[in-house]
Motif scaffolding. Structure first.
Motif, mmCIF file in Angstrom:
data_model
loop_
_atom_site.group_PDB
_atom_site.id
_atom_site.type_symbol
_atom_site.label_atom_id
_atom_site.label_comp_id
_atom_site.label_asym_id
_atom_site.label_seq_id
_atom_site.Cartn_x
_atom_site.Cartn_y
_atom_site.Cartn_z
ATOM 1 N N LEU A 87 2.344 -1.085 -30.447
ATOM 2 C CA LEU A 87 3.413 -0.241 -29.904
ATOM 3 C C LEU A 87 2.889 1.131 -29.482
ATOM 4 N N TRP A 88 2.030 1.710 -30.331
ATOM 5 C CA TRP A 88 1.523 3.054 -30.001
ATOM 6 C C TRP A 88 0.634 3.007 -28.761
ATOM 7 N N VAL A 89 -0.164 1.925 -28.630
ATOM 8 C CA VAL A 89 -1.043 1.830 -27.455
ATOM 9 C C VAL A 89 -0.214 1.633 -26.183
ATOM 10 N N THR A 90 0.778 0.715 -26.218
ATOM 11 C CA THR A 90 1.520 0.451 -24.985
ATOM 12 C C THR A 90 2.474 1.609 -24.638
ATOM 13 N N ILE A 91 3.296 2.003 -25.613
ATOM 14 C CA ILE A 91 4.235 3.104 -25.338
ATOM 15 C C ILE A 91 3.454 4.395 -25.088
ATOM 16 N N GLY A 92 2.389 4.577 -25.864
ATOM 17 C CA GLY A 92 1.560 5.775 -25.695
ATOM 18 C C GLY A 92 0.939 5.823 -24.308
ATOM 19 N N THR A 93 0.443 4.690 -23.823
ATOM 20 C CA THR A 93 -0.167 4.667 -22.489
ATOM 21 C C THR A 93 0.870 5.023 -21.424
ATOM 22 N N VAL A 94 2.061 4.424 -21.546
ATOM 23 C CA VAL A 94 3.076 4.630 -20.508
ATOM 24 C C VAL A 94 3.627 6.061 -20.525
ATOM 25 N N PHE A 95 4.093 6.504 -21.703
ATOM 26 C CA PHE A 95 4.820 7.784 -21.734
ATOM 27 C C PHE A 95 3.959 8.982 -22.134
ATOM 28 N N PHE A 96 2.785 8.737 -22.713
ATOM 29 C CA PHE A 96 1.950 9.856 -23.142
ATOM 30 C C PHE A 96 0.687 9.975 -22.282
ATOM 31 N N ALA A 97 -0.156 8.934 -22.345
ATOM 32 C CA ALA A 97 -1.474 9.050 -21.701
ATOM 33 C C ALA A 97 -1.375 9.169 -20.189
ATOM 34 N N GLY A 98 -0.587 8.258 -19.564
ATOM 35 C CA GLY A 98 -0.495 8.279 -18.104
ATOM 36 C C GLY A 98 0.068 9.602 -17.615
ATOM 37 N N MET A 99 1.156 10.036 -18.293
ATOM 38 C CA MET A 99 1.790 11.305 -17.922
ATOM 39 C C MET A 99 0.809 12.473 -18.116
ATOM 40 N N HIS A 100 0.060 12.441 -19.233
ATOM 41 C CA HIS A 100 -0.870 13.525 -19.552
ATOM 42 C C HIS A 100 -2.019 13.581 -18.541
ATOM 43 N N ASP A 101 -2.628 12.416 -18.240
ATOM 44 C CA ASP A 101 -3.786 12.415 -17.339
ATOM 45 C C ASP A 101 -3.376 12.793 -15.920
ATOM 46 N N LEU A 102 -2.225 12.233 -15.495
ATOM 47 C CA LEU A 102 -1.709 12.588 -14.164
ATOM 48 C C LEU A 102 -1.338 14.074 -14.132
ATOM 49 N N GLY A 103 -0.740 14.551 -15.219
ATOM 50 C CA GLY A 103 -0.339 15.962 -15.289
ATOM 51 C C GLY A 103 -1.535 16.891 -15.225
ATOM 52 N N ALA A 104 -2.618 16.523 -15.923
ATOM 53 C CA ALA A 104 -3.824 17.366 -15.907
ATOM 54 C C ALA A 104 -4.412 17.424 -14.501
ATOM 55 N N LEU A 105 -4.398 16.260 -13.818
ATOM 56 C CA LEU A 105 -4.902 16.224 -12.436
ATOM 57 C C LEU A 105 -4.044 17.123 -11.547
ATOM 58 N N ALA A 319 -8.840 13.001 -2.429
ATOM 59 C CA ALA A 319 -8.702 13.210 -0.981
ATOM 60 C C ALA A 319 -7.261 13.540 -0.609
ATOM 61 N N LYS A 320 -6.300 12.923 -1.342
ATOM 62 C CA LYS A 320 -4.880 13.169 -1.066
ATOM 63 C C LYS A 320 -4.162 13.381 -2.394
ATOM 64 N N GLU A 321 -3.108 14.194 -2.376
ATOM 65 C CA GLU A 321 -2.367 14.414 -3.626
ATOM 66 C C GLU A 321 -1.816 13.117 -4.181
ATOM 67 N N GLY A 322 -1.360 12.234 -3.269
ATOM 68 C CA GLY A 322 -0.771 10.967 -3.699
ATOM 69 C C GLY A 322 -1.743 10.100 -4.496
ATOM 70 N N ASP A 323 -3.051 10.261 -4.232
ATOM 71 C CA ASP A 323 -4.057 9.469 -4.958
ATOM 72 C C ASP A 323 -4.069 9.784 -6.444
ATOM 73 N N ALA A 324 -3.522 10.955 -6.815
ATOM 74 C CA ALA A 324 -3.553 11.367 -8.226
ATOM 75 C C ALA A 324 -2.847 10.341 -9.097
ATOM 76 N N ARG A 325 -1.789 9.726 -8.514
ATOM 77 C CA ARG A 325 -1.036 8.738 -9.292
ATOM 78 C C ARG A 325 -1.942 7.556 -9.654
ATOM 79 N N PHE A 326 -2.691 7.072 -8.690
ATOM 80 C CA PHE A 326 -3.567 5.926 -8.944
ATOM 81 C C PHE A 326 -4.721 6.323 -9.873
ATOM 82 N N VAL A 327 -5.386 7.425 -9.546
ATOM 83 C CA VAL A 327 -6.576 7.814 -10.311
ATOM 84 C C VAL A 327 -6.193 8.222 -11.736
ATOM 85 N N GLY A 328 -5.207 9.107 -11.866
ATOM 86 C CA GLY A 328 -4.854 9.635 -13.183
ATOM 87 C C GLY A 328 -4.104 8.628 -14.028
#
Lengths: 591, 91
Positions: A87-105, A319-328
């Motif tokens: 649960l922590w890995v899946t929920i954490g990835t969706v609501f914590f890690a993805g948001m955090h990495d994309l946010g940092a980018l 190269a584009k701001e939109g790429d941040a979603r994929f990369v981050g």
């Protein structure tokens, strides 16, 4: 529960997170806009700021953040049962890690590609920046100490991995020579390198090597630890083209191959999960699930280190701001899948519950050795490989990740020590700084005894330090959102949760270290605790003022960018080597 | 309607991507090493101008025009707005 079901549910959850939640974040919260030039485009200097294909950039980002930590953390945490870790890995990835990495980018690209350290100076103040330096030094120190123990345990536990582990160095050295001296084409070198690596794995499987139980009065684990530190010291001083660069490259390819092998095997073999969903029969001395679960699994759920990679290097290549979603965000998804693979290997890779309990006899007993055993069995069942060969493949993969992180960690620590020396007015040469970096790491590892157990005992402290770094990043992103008048809830809720769990875990550990009279860890714990409280107070003050006086950061940035465009910043071709950009430093390591 | 990519181009793209994956993370490190080498070369070429006797100056003097632009970048990089050499005024 069948492991394939578990894998499918987990993969579906994180992929749905990418499809839905990251879209919401990209559009509504971070408002990514492809028409807005990124720092890579505006400041293109051909060195740091280079617009890069998003798939290549994702590869860089993912291999930089994926190391031994997403394997080790979940492999330890399944002691509480597979469900909490899952649960922590899946929920954490969706609501914590993805948001955090994309946010940092996002935070970095809206600030000329500056790193989180620089941003903490801007948004939280000079004290925030000092705090960042303290935390980063501690993280590097702990990574080196802990990973040396992880690798030495693997080398002792899987003697068949000794030849491929050290042979991989020769392969990397040969690749460096083939590319730079013999001018071979890269596709050819890649194929030869991967084939040679797997040839070594086959050789190692037939010729297991083990040290005598004691060498010069030291146990074999300690000898491996000393040898690893010596290797990391030498590797960090060699020119990068000779060893580090080809080694990272081959490791990157190996990461994709190993993930394919593991998930392919789960798909074919579909082993049953033998571990309990929630373990009620915990071994004595196991700490409480809350809060330790949330700091034991750091990478794979949320990790401050990802923010450093996102803002340190990846943000300068979008190269584009939109790429941040994929990369981050998708980078975090990749890491979540690696952590999920670790959970499946350590819970479904055992024949019976008794066998599983036999491996998990105490907290920290399972770890990466359980991953190698369990993962090996799944690969054996899936691909029909002999058991020892399957275990050798998995062990070599885990060792290579940890070793890459170790040598880069020593290199970065050397830079930090040289900088501290400069501030103190002492000019430390490369050799001396490396000796200090290696010496401090060894001192910490052997601080708790000659068996090197100090390295692994600090692992929960690594978790808290790393989460503290994530909290720092999240508070910067929250402040930026407040200044734009946008809803800060997607970052604020995880920030509060993470901050509470980190402080709770630090307090629990403080009691444990006090009881054990472990002064070194006690002092480190207090330093981290003070830093954590400091982050909260500083961030709270900054958030309050951001809320009271919202200003549009983007307008400030537009003015800065105009100044850059007017000619005060380096451009491609303007300077032969592109000096003068705000962020310098070697790519960070991958825990 | 855009043409689908030709196999040859696709292969070239894969090779370019592979190369980028190999070199990308170390681009800055190599740039810095290259700069160190360039700076050393610059110092050798400018040895006479800096007052250091150079037995090879007969050959290096020919290279002065080549390093002219580099010299300007160099002194700016070293934090000197103007050329430090009286007889070598690039700006």
């Amino acid at each position: 529960m069948n492991s394939l079901t578990l894998a499918l549910i987990g993969a579906a959850m994180v992929l749905a997170g990418y499809a839905l939640y990251s879209k919401f974040l990209a559009e509504k919260i971070y408002a990514l806009d492809d028409s807005r030039p990124t720092p890579a485009v505006m400041l293109d200097d051909g060195v740091d700021y280079v617009p890069t294909n998003k798939y290549v950039l994702w590869g860089h980002h993912f291999t930089s953040v994926a190391g031994a930590a997403p394997i080790v953390g979940p492999a330890v945490a399944v002691i509480w049962g597979w469900l909490p870790a899952f649960l922590w890995v899946t929920i954490g990835t969706v609501f914590f890690a993805g948001m955090h990495d994309l946010g940092a980018l996002w935070a970095s690209i809206r600030n000329r590609g500056q790193s989180i350290g620089a941003l903490s100076g801007r948004y939280i103040g000079a004290r925030g920046r000092n705090l960042f330096l303290v935390v980063i030094f501690l993280v590097l120190l702990m990574v080196n100490a802990a990973f040396s123990v992880v690798i030495s345990n693997l080398l002792v536990g899987t003697p068949t991995a000794v030849i491929p582990t050290w042979g991989a160095l020769l392969v990397a050295l040969a690749i460096g020579q083939a590319i730079y001296r013999l001018k071979w084409s890269l596709p050819l070198v890649s194929v030869v390198g991967v084939v040679a690596l797997y040839g070594l794995i086959l050789l190692g499987d037939n010729v297991p090597l083990a040290l005598p139980e004691t060498v010069l009065g030291l146990p074999d684990r300690s000898v491996w630890i000393i040898l690893l530190f010596l290797y990391a010291g030498v590797a960090s001083m060699l020119p990068v083209w000779m060893l580090l660069q080809p080694r990272d490259y081959i490791n990157g390819l190996q990461l994709f191959i190993a993930l394919g092998i593991l998930y392919g095997s789960v798909l074919i073999a579909r082993p049953e999960v033998v571990a309990p969903a929630y373990n009620t029969n915990l071994p004595e001395g196991t700490p409480s699930l809350v809060p330790l679960l949330f700091v034991t699994i750091a990478c794979g759920a949320i990790s401050g280190f990802h923010g450093m990679v996102s803002s340190g290097t990846s943000s300068k290549q979008l190269a584009k701001e939109g790429d941040a979603r994929f990369v981050g965000y998708f980078g975090a998804v990749g890491e979540g899948l690696l952590a999920l693979g670790s959970i499946i290997a350590t819970t479904a890779g055992f024949a019976t519950l008794a066998q599983w309990e036999d491996t998990y006899q105490a907290f920290n007993d399972g770890g990466v050795n359980a991953f190698v055993q369990g993962g090996g069995r799944i690969v054996e069942a899936g691909l029909g490989l002999p058991q020892s060969l399957a275990a050798t493949i998995i062990a070599t993969t885990a060792i290579l990740f940890a070793a890459t992180t170790m040598d880069t960690g020593v290199r970065l620590k050397r830079f930090v020590i040289q900088e501290i020396g400069q501030i103190a007015g002492v000019n430390l040469n490369r050799m001396l700084a490396t000796v200090i970096a290696v010496g401090v790491g060894l001192a910490l590892t052997f601080g708790a005894g000659a068996d090197g157990s100090g390295g692994m005992r600090i692992w929960p402290l690594f978790g808290t330090t790393n989460q503290l770094l994530a909290a720092l990043t999240l508070s910067i992103v929250t402040i930026m959102l407040l200044r734009r008048g946008r809803s800060p809830l997607p970052t604020l809720i995880p920030l509060v949760f993470l901050g509470a769990m980190t402080i709770y875990a630090l307090l629990v550990q403080l009691g444990t270290f006090w009881e054990q009279r472990d002064w070194l860890l006690l002092v480190l714990d207090i330093v981290i605790l003070i830093s954590a409280l400091w982050v909260i107070v500083e961030a709270f003050i900054a958030m309050k003022s951001a809320r009271a006086y919202p200003g549009d950061d983007d307008q400030e940035l537009a003015l800065e960018m105009e100044a850059v465009a007017a000619g005060s910043a380096p451009r491609r071709g303007g300077s032969s080597t592109g000096q003068g950009h705000p962020q310098e430093g070697t790519p960070p390591p991958a825990p | 309607m855009s043409q689908p990519p030709q196999p040859r181009n696709r292969l070239a793209e894969v090779v370019a991507g592979l190369r980028e994956f190999y070199a990308g993370p170390y681009r800055q490190t190599f740039a810095r090493a290259q700069q160190d080498e360039d700076d050393l070369f610059l110092v050798i070429v400018l040895a006479e101008a800096l007052g250091v006797p150079n037995p090879a100056s007969y050959y290096t003097v020919e290279l002065l025009p080549v390093v002219y632009d580099q010299f300007h970048d160099w002194h700016r990089r070293m934090g000197m707005d103007r050329s430090p050499l009286d007889h070598f005024s690039c700006c």
